[in-house]
Write a protein that holds these residues in place. Structure first.
Motif, PDB file in Angstrom:
ATOM      1  N   TYR A  81       0.836  -1.217   0.000  1.00  0.00           N
ATOM      2  CA  TYR A  81       0.000   0.000   0.000  1.00  0.00           C
ATOM      3  C   TYR A  81       0.865   1.258   0.000  1.00  0.00           C
ATOM      4  O   TYR A  81       0.594   2.215  -0.718  1.00  0.00           O
ATOM      5  CB  TYR A  81      -0.919   0.035   1.231  1.00  0.00           C
ATOM      6  CG  TYR A  81      -1.981  -1.033   1.272  1.00  0.00           C
ATOM      7  CD1 TYR A  81      -2.625  -1.475   0.110  1.00  0.00           C
ATOM      8  CD2 TYR A  81      -2.377  -1.602   2.485  1.00  0.00           C
ATOM      9  CE1 TYR A  81      -3.605  -2.460   0.165  1.00  0.00           C
ATOM     10  CE2 TYR A  81      -3.361  -2.582   2.553  1.00  0.00           C
ATOM     11  CZ  TYR A  81      -3.973  -3.012   1.390  1.00  0.00           C
ATOM     12  OH  TYR A  81      -4.941  -3.977   1.447  1.00  0.00           O
ATOM     13  N   ILE A  88       0.744   4.194  -2.680  1.00  0.00           N
ATOM     14  CA  ILE A  88       0.394   5.580  -2.325  1.00  0.00           C
ATOM     15  C   ILE A  88       1.446   6.550  -2.881  1.00  0.00           C
ATOM     16  O   ILE A  88       1.119   7.562  -3.501  1.00  0.00           O
ATOM     17  CB  ILE A  88       0.282   5.745  -0.785  1.00  0.00           C
ATOM     18  CG1 ILE A  88      -0.963   5.006  -0.262  1.00  0.00           C
ATOM     19  CG2 ILE A  88       0.217   7.224  -0.392  1.00  0.00           C
ATOM     20  CD1 ILE A  88      -1.014   4.883   1.264  1.00  0.00           C
ATOM     21  N   GLN A 112       1.113   6.988  -6.488  1.00  0.00           N
ATOM     22  CA  GLN A 112      -0.044   7.830  -6.802  1.00  0.00           C
ATOM     23  C   GLN A 112       0.256   9.305  -6.534  1.00  0.00           C
ATOM     24  O   GLN A 112      -0.175  10.184  -7.273  1.00  0.00           O
ATOM     25  CB  GLN A 112      -1.256   7.358  -5.980  1.00  0.00           C
ATOM     26  CG  GLN A 112      -2.551   8.108  -6.266  1.00  0.00           C
ATOM     27  CD  GLN A 112      -3.011   7.937  -7.719  1.00  0.00           C
ATOM     28  OE1 GLN A 112      -2.661   6.964  -8.379  1.00  0.00           O
ATOM     29  NE2 GLN A 112      -3.769   8.909  -8.220  1.00  0.00           N
ATOM     30  N   VAL A 121      -0.937   6.024   6.776  1.00  0.00           N
ATOM     31  CA  VAL A 121      -2.179   5.783   6.019  1.00  0.00           C
ATOM     32  C   VAL A 121      -2.289   4.301   5.648  1.00  0.00           C
ATOM     33  O   VAL A 121      -3.330   3.668   5.844  1.00  0.00           O
ATOM     34  CB  VAL A 121      -2.235   6.676   4.756  1.00  0.00           C
ATOM     35  CG1 VAL A 121      -3.431   6.308   3.885  1.00  0.00           C
ATOM     36  CG2 VAL A 121      -2.281   8.149   5.139  1.00  0.00           C
ATOM     37  N   ALA A 122      -1.180   3.749   5.124  1.00  0.00           N
ATOM     38  CA  ALA A 122      -1.182   2.347   4.704  1.00  0.00           C
ATOM     39  C   ALA A 122      -1.470   1.423   5.890  1.00  0.00           C
ATOM     40  O   ALA A 122      -2.258   0.469   5.799  1.00  0.00           O
ATOM     41  CB  ALA A 122       0.166   2.001   4.071  1.00  0.00           C
ATOM     42  N   PHE A 151      -5.162   1.712   7.040  1.00  0.00           N
ATOM     43  CA  PHE A 151      -6.042   1.066   6.069  1.00  0.00           C
ATOM     44  C   PHE A 151      -6.027  -0.444   6.280  1.00  0.00           C
ATOM     45  O   PHE A 151      -7.074  -1.093   6.312  1.00  0.00           O
ATOM     46  CB  PHE A 151      -5.601   1.411   4.642  1.00  0.00           C
ATOM     47  CG  PHE A 151      -6.480   0.834   3.580  1.00  0.00           C
ATOM     48  CD1 PHE A 151      -7.666   1.469   3.214  1.00  0.00           C
ATOM     49  CD2 PHE A 151      -6.147  -0.365   2.948  1.00  0.00           C
ATOM     50  CE1 PHE A 151      -8.491   0.919   2.226  1.00  0.00           C
ATOM     51  CE2 PHE A 151      -6.971  -0.914   1.972  1.00  0.00           C
ATOM     52  CZ  PHE A 151      -8.144  -0.271   1.608  1.00  0.00           C
ATOM     53  N   LYS A 166     -13.276  -2.201   2.440  1.00  0.00           N
ATOM     54  CA  LYS A 166     -12.340  -1.178   1.974  1.00  0.00           C
ATOM     55  C   LYS A 166     -13.032   0.182   1.870  1.00  0.00           C
ATOM     56  O   LYS A 166     -12.451   1.218   2.213  1.00  0.00           O
ATOM     57  CB  LYS A 166     -11.754  -1.579   0.618  1.00  0.00           C
ATOM     58  CG  LYS A 166     -10.767  -2.731   0.743  1.00  0.00           C
ATOM     59  CD  LYS A 166     -10.098  -3.085  -0.574  1.00  0.00           C
ATOM     60  CE  LYS A 166      -9.056  -4.178  -0.327  1.00  0.00           C
ATOM     61  NZ  LYS A 166      -8.381  -4.585  -1.575  1.00  0.00           N
ATOM     62  N   ILE A 179     -11.840   3.594   3.654  1.00  0.00           N
ATOM     63  CA  ILE A 179     -11.569   4.835   2.910  1.00  0.00           C
ATOM     64  C   ILE A 179     -12.380   5.990   3.489  1.00  0.00           C
ATOM     65  O   ILE A 179     -11.879   7.116   3.625  1.00  0.00           O
ATOM     66  CB  ILE A 179     -11.890   4.629   1.402  1.00  0.00           C
ATOM     67  CG1 ILE A 179     -10.849   3.709   0.763  1.00  0.00           C
ATOM     68  CG2 ILE A 179     -11.967   5.960   0.656  1.00  0.00           C
ATOM     69  CD1 ILE A 179      -9.435   4.265   0.692  1.00  0.00           C
ATOM     70  N   PRO A 216      -0.844  11.959   1.351  1.00  0.00           N
ATOM     71  CA  PRO A 216      -0.962  10.497   1.221  1.00  0.00           C
ATOM     72  C   PRO A 216      -2.399  10.005   1.386  1.00  0.00           C
ATOM     73  O   PRO A 216      -2.814   9.037   0.730  1.00  0.00           O
ATOM     74  CB  PRO A 216      -0.060   9.961   2.338  1.00  0.00           C
ATOM     75  CG  PRO A 216       0.187  11.089   3.268  1.00  0.00           C
ATOM     76  CD  PRO A 216       0.052  12.338   2.465  1.00  0.00           C
ATOM     77  N   MET A 238      -4.446   7.742  -1.330  1.00  0.00           N
ATOM     78  CA  MET A 238      -5.064   6.447  -0.997  1.00  0.00           C
ATOM     79  C   MET A 238      -6.511   6.425  -1.488  1.00  0.00           C
ATOM     80  O   MET A 238      -6.968   5.422  -2.042  1.00  0.00           O
ATOM     81  CB  MET A 238      -5.006   6.242   0.519  1.00  0.00           C
ATOM     82  CG  MET A 238      -5.414   4.857   0.970  1.00  0.00           C
ATOM     83  SD  MET A 238      -4.111   3.647   0.536  1.00  0.00           S
ATOM     84  CE  MET A 238      -4.816   2.138   1.188  1.00  0.00           C
ATOM     85  N   LEU A 267      -6.541   5.955  -5.159  1.00  0.00           N
ATOM     86  CA  LEU A 267      -6.242   4.562  -5.522  1.00  0.00           C
ATOM     87  C   LEU A 267      -7.495   3.701  -5.399  1.00  0.00           C
ATOM     88  O   LEU A 267      -7.784   2.866  -6.255  1.00  0.00           O
ATOM     89  CB  LEU A 267      -5.143   3.991  -4.607  1.00  0.00           C
ATOM     90  CG  LEU A 267      -3.700   4.436  -4.876  1.00  0.00           C
ATOM     91  CD1 LEU A 267      -2.788   3.968  -3.749  1.00  0.00           C
ATOM     92  CD2 LEU A 267      -3.198   3.890  -6.215  1.00  0.00           C
ATOM     93  N   ILE A 309      -6.800  -0.599  -5.445  1.00  0.00           N
ATOM     94  CA  ILE A 309      -6.549  -1.368  -4.205  1.00  0.00           C
ATOM     95  C   ILE A 309      -7.834  -2.074  -3.771  1.00  0.00           C
ATOM     96  O   ILE A 309      -8.918  -1.691  -4.139  1.00  0.00           O
ATOM     97  CB  ILE A 309      -6.057  -0.482  -3.027  1.00  0.00           C
ATOM     98  CG1 ILE A 309      -6.973   0.736  -2.869  1.00  0.00           C
ATOM     99  CG2 ILE A 309      -4.607  -0.078  -3.211  1.00  0.00           C
ATOM    100  CD1 ILE A 309      -6.871   1.381  -1.523  1.00  0.00           C
TER     101      ILE A 309
END
Lengths: 395, 395
Positions: free
Chosen positions: B233, B237, B240, B344-345, B348, B363, B367, B382, B386, B389, B395
């Motif tokens: 992830y 990110i 992205q 963030v990763a 999540f 998910k 989000i 970030p 996310m 994405l 993701i």
């Protein structure tokens, strides 16, 4: 005389062909300068060479008979040095136009001209400073060499042994040679950089593995430093086996042994802390779990197929010479040699360090125990090497 | 005509000087052959080149107008091939003596001589097979090149566009050129090998770190695969962020981020299993221990100074944009960017995976939570990446 000239040119040309196969920059520079001095019969030679890492120019000199009047070794120049400036700055292009080299006579003529028609932009000072440097270096000619418009090197030539001057033909030849040499040196430098980078990556890999293994080991409260010590002992044993002639290990073996030592207890991460840190005897069930650690290690490390050789050493480090070990009950010479080495190193460290339920024994006592178990628990070759190391005071 | 000849020689000589700076073997071979075809004006050219890795000779061909009558790309020869044999075997030395090259006419003469005075050792068969091969390759001359007595390459030359024959002068020149080219190619091959080795070491380092981190993570029963997913992830990110223009990361950044992801929870090795695996709320004291894991990580990784950039990402991945995170309560843009990405990763993945006391959310719900916490818990850049994405179905 003419024939002699052709001769050294042929020789230098042939020699310069092989230059790009020499990937040690310092050796290469030494060879080139030595070749110049001996073949061309000049008193000494030097090369000012661009060093990309330090973004400066470094003077390398031959050990000619009279040498330069500067300390042996290296001298660093930056782009403000007059020789470098002369060969790099745009405004001096007219002065070096159509010249593959500058000899002292040229320089003196330029200085004289400048004293008549002064450009007033520091040209005269630059030329004079350049002349002083050439005098200091005992050089009668400077031969620049470029690659993709970048000044790579300036070859500095001392006087010829026979006292004659360099003719234009010779200077042109040196220019071509300097260019080949500079490129070969640049190539060697790039090679060297790449080799160092590769070594750094390998080193980082080995150290990271040790750091992470040691962190995992820290879960087992009573074995602080065990992984590092076992690895150190294992490498020492293998070195002793080579020294006493009982084995013939190469560099790759030592590295795989180092890794096997580093990772030999990694499987303990799969054993609950309650069992690892238990004071007193383990129950039968707990022993069964504990004895699974070599197999846990195999599961963990299975994605790292490059470590194949190390894996043998890890998986079988609890096997015994008499076949009563685990996990597979291998016997005698069936046990991979890395495992037999780690077994001795591991036992030695276990015996000599304190545990919650007993104090560690002395090294002498540990060696006695190893001696008594040769051919029973321990494979003879690594056990004997360990005893020798102790007797020589090396552990 | 004479002038033209001198011209292409000069051009080729100049070009061949730069060859050693080209370190991609395939590109270099292509350039050399293309240069030959265009400058010398021959219909096509080829080179049989020794490949040390496979210990065989490989044919590389130009895309000349008529080309060779063989499939494009590579053909492998071993030492039994007649051309290779002719230029390597001692017994044929008299036949190639004093020849820098063999042209079709020479070969035909040799075959004719052999038919008169048969050596009876297969010489005639060899010469005939060689002739057939040259015919097959549409080559009228073979130019061998050696380095330290090892055959490095055989240059194969097609007919000249103007239909004239190669004279001895030209063949000598090609021999010198072939030798330079072969050495430059060998140099490029060595470079390539070293580069690959360095890459392999780096790759092994990254993979080993992931394997060991994942093993450590396995202690925490409820987070299987967490480390790998967070790393994945985090990299997505960052990519992205580059794609949407909110950041400009280089390759080194991505590698350090990968490592930070890999090692972000390594400090949990210092947290007792009882706390890690506890079902239900942690006591205040237990929370304090748990919150020490970023600092434990710093202690563990401190010997690996090369990982400096990654360490920031690890140490601060529990900081919050509003300053209410730990360990140092950094705020907003004070938090290193790698840490904001991992935060963030990490969240999540924590939200979307099952825990003993609750099922993971979807998910979309995760989000939503990230969106609601932009500028509170999460750094905007970030967090937005996310969300993008997710919206793009990536993701």
């Amino acid at each position: 005389m003419k024939i002699l000239q052709v001769d050294y040119k042929k020789e230098l040309e042939t020699a310069s062909k092989g230059m790009i196969m020499i990937h040690d920059p310092k050796l290469l520079i030494k060879l080139i300068l030595r070749m110049l001095v001996s073949k061309v019969k000049i008193k000494h030679a030097g090369m000012i060479l661009y060093e990309p890492e330090q973004n400066c120019y470094v003077l390398n000199v031959s050990k000619g008979e009279r040498g330069f009047k500067i300390p042996a070794g290296f001298v660093q120049f930056d782009e403000k040095n007059s020789i470098i400036k002369f060969f790099t700055k745009k405004e001096f292009r007219p002065l070096r136009f159509n010249k593959n080299a500058i000899v002292t006579e040229d320089l003196n003529k330029l200085i004289w001209k400048e004293s008549v028609v002064t450009h007033g932009n520091g040209t005269q000072e630059l030329l004079q400073s350049m002349g002083q440097q050439m005098q200091m270096f005992n050089a009668v000619a400077c031969v620049p060499s470029y690659y993709q418009r970048k000044l790579l090197a300036v070859l500095l030539l001392g006087e010829k042994e026979d006292g004659t001057r360099f003719d234009q033909n010779e200077l042109d030849f040196f220019a071509a040679l300097a260019s080949d040499a500079a490129m070969a040196i640049r190539n060697a430098q790039l090679f060297d950089d790449l080799r160092k980078e590769s070594q750094r990556n390998r080193d980082l890999f080995l150290r990271t593995t040790m750091v992470l293994s040691s962190a995992i080991e820290a879960k087992d409260k009573y074995t602080h430093g065990h992984t590092e010590r076992v690895t150190k002992y294992a490498v020492a044993i293998a070195r002793q086996m080579v020294a006493n002639g009982s084995a013939n290990f190469d560099e790759a073996f030592f590295e795989s042994l180092y890794l096997a030592g580093t990772l030999h207890d990694i499987g303990k991460i799969g054993v609950p802390e309650g069992i690892l840190n238990k004071i007193g005897n383990l129950s039968q069930e707990e022993v069964i779990v504990m004895k699974k650690h070599p197999n846990f290690a195999m599961e963990i490390l299975q994605p790292l197929s490059e470590l194949k050789d190390s894996l043998e050493g890890i998986k079988y480090h609890h096997e015994r010479y008499d076949g009563k070990g685990y996990p597979d009950g291998l016997k005698g010479e069936e046990i991979p040699v890395r495992a037999t080495i780690i077994a001795v190193a591991d036992s030695f460290d276990a015996i000599t360090t304190d545990r919650p339920y007993r104090k560690g024994l002395s090294k002498a006592q540990a060696i006695e125990e190893i001696r008594n178990n040769i051919g029973i628990q321990f494979s003879p070759r690594p056990a004997k090497a360990m005893i020798e190391l102790f007797e020589a005071g090396k552990i």
